[in-house]
Design a protein around this motif. Structure first.
Motif, PDB file in Angstrom:
ATOM      1  N   MET A  79       0.823  -1.210   0.000  1.00  6.03           N
ATOM      2  CA  MET A  79       0.000   0.000   0.000  1.00  6.03           C
ATOM      3  C   MET A  79       0.854   1.254   0.000  1.00  6.03           C
ATOM      4  SD  MET A  79      -1.351   0.160   3.877  1.00  6.03           S
ATOM      5  CE  MET A  79      -0.261  -0.316   5.194  1.00  6.03           C
ATOM      6  N   ASP A  80       0.218   2.386  -0.344  1.00  8.25           N
ATOM      7  CA  ASP A  80       0.785   3.721  -0.217  1.00  8.25           C
ATOM      8  C   ASP A  80      -0.117   4.507   0.727  1.00  8.25           C
ATOM      9  OD1 ASP A  80       2.924   3.462  -1.971  1.00  8.25           O
ATOM     10  OD2 ASP A  80       1.737   4.095  -3.697  1.00  8.25           O
ATOM     11  N   ILE A  81       0.482   5.316   1.597  1.00  8.55           N
ATOM     12  CA  ILE A  81      -0.280   6.181   2.501  1.00  8.55           C
ATOM     13  C   ILE A  81       0.176   7.621   2.272  1.00  8.55           C
ATOM     14  CG2 ILE A  81      -0.783   6.782   4.896  1.00  8.55           C
ATOM     15  CD1 ILE A  81      -0.085   3.849   5.608  1.00  8.55           C
ATOM     16  N   ILE A  82      -0.766   8.495   2.070  1.00 16.54           N
ATOM     17  CA  ILE A  82      -0.495   9.923   1.913  1.00 16.54           C
ATOM     18  C   ILE A  82      -1.246  10.648   3.017  1.00 16.54           C
ATOM     19  CG2 ILE A  82      -0.714  11.945   0.421  1.00 16.54           C
ATOM     20  CD1 ILE A  82      -0.962   8.589  -1.172  1.00 16.54           C
ATOM     21  N   GLU A  83      -0.546  11.495   3.771  1.00 17.15           N
ATOM     22  CA  GLU A  83      -1.193  12.257   4.838  1.00 17.15           C
ATOM     23  C   GLU A  83      -0.946  13.743   4.648  1.00 17.15           C
ATOM     24  OE1 GLU A  83      -1.730   9.388   8.674  1.00 17.15           O
ATOM     25  OE2 GLU A  83      -0.297  11.031   8.825  1.00 17.15           O
ATOM     26  N   LEU A  84      -2.013  14.510   4.800  1.00 19.60           N
ATOM     27  CA  LEU A  84      -1.968  15.964   4.783  1.00 19.60           C
ATOM     28  C   LEU A  84      -2.309  16.426   6.190  1.00 19.60           C
ATOM     29  CD1 LEU A  84      -4.239  16.422   1.631  1.00 19.60           C
ATOM     30  CD2 LEU A  84      -1.775  16.012   1.662  1.00 19.60           C
ATOM     31  N   ASN A  85      -1.420  17.185   6.837  1.00 17.87           N
ATOM     32  CA  ASN A  85      -1.601  17.600   8.229  1.00 17.87           C
ATOM     33  C   ASN A  85      -1.491  19.111   8.353  1.00 17.87           C
ATOM     34  OD1 ASN A  85      -1.178  14.898   9.883  1.00 17.87           O
ATOM     35  ND2 ASN A  85       0.326  14.915   8.249  1.00 17.87           N
ATOM     36  N   PHE A  86      -2.387  19.707   9.105  1.00 14.69           N
ATOM     37  CA  PHE A  86      -2.267  21.118   9.414  1.00 14.69           C
ATOM     38  C   PHE A  86      -3.007  21.420  10.702  1.00 14.69           C
ATOM     39  CE2 PHE A  86      -5.806  20.534   6.605  1.00 14.69           C
ATOM     40  CZ  PHE A  86      -6.814  21.284   7.148  1.00 14.69           C
ATOM     41  N   ASP A  87      -2.568  22.499  11.348  1.00 10.02           N
ATOM     42  CA  ASP A  87      -3.163  22.931  12.606  1.00 10.02           C
ATOM     43  C   ASP A  87      -3.868  24.259  12.408  1.00 10.02           C
ATOM     44  OD1 ASP A  87      -2.065  20.753  13.966  1.00 10.02           O
ATOM     45  OD2 ASP A  87      -0.218  21.839  14.395  1.00 10.02           O
ATOM     46  N   ASN A  88      -4.994  24.405  13.072  1.00 12.01           N
ATOM     47  CA  ASN A  88      -5.710  25.668  13.155  1.00 12.01           C
ATOM     48  C   ASN A  88      -5.891  25.938  14.638  1.00 12.01           C
ATOM     49  OD1 ASN A  88      -7.212  27.962  12.429  1.00 12.01           O
ATOM     50  ND2 ASN A  88      -9.108  26.800  12.588  1.00 12.01           N
ATOM     51  N   SER A  89      -5.067  26.815  15.168  1.00 12.61           N
ATOM     52  CA  SER A  89      -5.042  27.073  16.589  1.00 12.61           C
ATOM     53  C   SER A  89      -4.668  25.770  17.287  1.00 12.61           C
ATOM     54  CB  SER A  89      -6.384  27.629  17.059  1.00 12.61           C
ATOM     55  OG  SER A  89      -6.317  28.067  18.376  1.00 12.61           O
ATOM     56  N   THR A  91      -6.403  22.942  17.095  1.00 15.76           N
ATOM     57  CA  THR A  91      -7.075  21.829  16.422  1.00 15.76           C
ATOM     58  C   THR A  91      -6.211  21.315  15.278  1.00 15.76           C
ATOM     59  OG1 THR A  91      -9.216  22.808  16.953  1.00 15.76           O
ATOM     60  CG2 THR A  91      -9.193  21.102  15.256  1.00 15.76           C
ATOM     61  N   ARG A  92      -5.992  20.002  15.240  1.00 23.54           N
ATOM     62  CA  ARG A  92      -5.198  19.368  14.185  1.00 23.54           C
ATOM     63  C   ARG A  92      -6.121  18.623  13.236  1.00 23.54           C
ATOM     64  NH1 ARG A  92       0.423  16.867  13.300  1.00 23.54           N
ATOM     65  NH2 ARG A  92       0.721  19.083  13.568  1.00 23.54           N
ATOM     66  N   TYR A  93      -5.885  18.808  11.941  1.00 23.78           N
ATOM     67  CA  TYR A  93      -6.616  18.123  10.877  1.00 23.78           C
ATOM     68  C   TYR A  93      -5.649  17.198  10.163  1.00 23.78           C
ATOM     69  CZ  TYR A  93     -10.006  21.822  11.642  1.00 23.78           C
ATOM     70  OH  TYR A  93     -10.912  22.676  12.206  1.00 23.78           O
ATOM     71  N   VAL A  94      -6.062  15.940   9.987  1.00 19.60           N
ATOM     72  CA  VAL A  94      -5.252  14.961   9.267  1.00 19.60           C
ATOM     73  C   VAL A  94      -6.130  14.318   8.206  1.00 19.60           C
ATOM     74  CG1 VAL A  94      -3.873  12.855   9.412  1.00 19.60           C
ATOM     75  CG2 VAL A  94      -3.860  14.487  11.324  1.00 19.60           C
ATOM     76  N   ILE A 111     -10.711  11.564   7.411  1.00 19.69           N
ATOM     77  CA  ILE A 111     -10.268  12.828   7.974  1.00 19.69           C
ATOM     78  C   ILE A 111     -10.440  12.734   9.478  1.00 19.69           C
ATOM     79  CG2 ILE A 111     -10.677  15.315   8.103  1.00 19.69           C
ATOM     80  CD1 ILE A 111     -11.859  13.368   5.104  1.00 19.69           C
ATOM     81  N   ARG A 112      -9.341  12.988  10.208  1.00 19.46           N
ATOM     82  CA  ARG A 112      -9.378  12.985  11.667  1.00 19.46           C
ATOM     83  C   ARG A 112      -9.179  14.413  12.157  1.00 19.46           C
ATOM     84  NH1 ARG A 112      -5.944   9.145  10.088  1.00 19.46           N
ATOM     85  NH2 ARG A 112      -4.070  10.120  10.937  1.00 19.46           N
ATOM     86  N   HIS A 124     -15.262   9.409   7.327  1.00 19.89           N
ATOM     87  CA  HIS A 124     -14.859   8.410   6.345  1.00 19.89           C
ATOM     88  C   HIS A 124     -15.393   8.820   4.981  1.00 19.89           C
ATOM     89  CE1 HIS A 124     -13.361   5.618   9.365  1.00 19.89           C
ATOM     90  NE2 HIS A 124     -14.387   6.011  10.101  1.00 19.89           N
ATOM     91  N   CYS A 125     -14.576   8.645   3.959  1.00 22.43           N
ATOM     92  CA  CYS A 125     -14.950   9.019   2.598  1.00 22.43           C
ATOM     93  C   CYS A 125     -15.544   7.844   1.845  1.00 22.43           C
ATOM     94  CB  CYS A 125     -13.728   9.525   1.835  1.00 22.43           C
ATOM     95  SG  CYS A 125     -13.037  11.041   2.502  1.00 22.43           S
ATOM     96  N   ASP A 126     -16.494   8.137   0.986  1.00 22.93           N
ATOM     97  CA  ASP A 126     -17.017   7.165   0.036  1.00 22.93           C
ATOM     98  C   ASP A 126     -15.903   6.912  -0.976  1.00 22.93           C
ATOM     99  OD1 ASP A 126     -18.250   5.758  -1.990  1.00 22.93           O
ATOM    100  OD2 ASP A 126     -19.861   7.210  -2.295  1.00 22.93           O
ATOM    101  N   VAL A 127     -15.421   5.670  -1.057  1.00 20.50           N
ATOM    102  CA  VAL A 127     -14.258   5.321  -1.874  1.00 20.50           C
ATOM    103  C   VAL A 127     -14.411   5.788  -3.325  1.00 20.50           C
ATOM    104  CG1 VAL A 127     -12.917   3.373  -2.777  1.00 20.50           C
ATOM    105  CG2 VAL A 127     -13.651   3.382  -0.404  1.00 20.50           C
TER     106      VAL A 127
END
Length: 144
Positions: A79-89, A91-94, A111-112, A124-127
């Motif tokens: 498998m391949d895993i791609i993660e996009l991470n950013f913080d808003n104050s 709160t962390r979004y992944v 999305i966590r 959870h996303c619809d594939v």
């Protein structure tokens, strides 16, 4: 009168409310299993995360400069895993997308949203709706 009707038709069209703005490129998008849309758009100096119903204005939009946006990818034979991470104050979004090499090329994505150790949301996303364009990301890639 025709111009107003045309503008109203565009404003009420499904999927247009969360479109990336001029000068932005879509990096990620999906429709969640609850029917809401998540979209990440890359501008030259920032990244924008939007969330909401596809036929309405976004319920939430977060924009952060590229220097506060971290992304990485890791892969192996399965498998391949791609993660996009950013913080808003505080709160962390992944945004996490996984491609399993089992003969298909669909991406599983979720999305966590966390505040400290407390998880606020797990979407959870619809594939069938997941779109990811790694080449559109201009922020620096970091190792895992």
């Amino acid at each position: 009168m025709r111009i107003y009707m045309f503008a109203a038709a565009i404003a009420l069209s499904p999927g247009l409310a969360l479109a990336c703005s001029t000068g932005e490129t879509e990096v990620f998008s999906c429709t969640t299993t609850s029917g809401k849309t998540v979209q990440v758009c890359q501008a030259p100096e920032s990244i924008r995360y939007s969330f909401g119903r596809p036929d309405a204005a976004p319920e939430m939009t977060v924009r952060v400069p590229n220097k506060r946006f971290v992304w990485h990818s890791d892969g192996g034979s399965a498998m391949d895993i791609i993660e996009l991470n950013f913080d808003n104050s505080s709160t962390r979004y992944v945004v996490s997308a996984t491609r399993f090499w089992r003969g298909d090329v669909d991406l599983d994505a979720e999305i966590r949203v966390k505040q400290g150790e407390r998880q606020l949301a797990m979407l959870h996303c619809d594939v069938a709706t997941v779109r990811l364009d790694e080449k559109a990301i201009t922020a620096a890639k970091t190792p895992y």
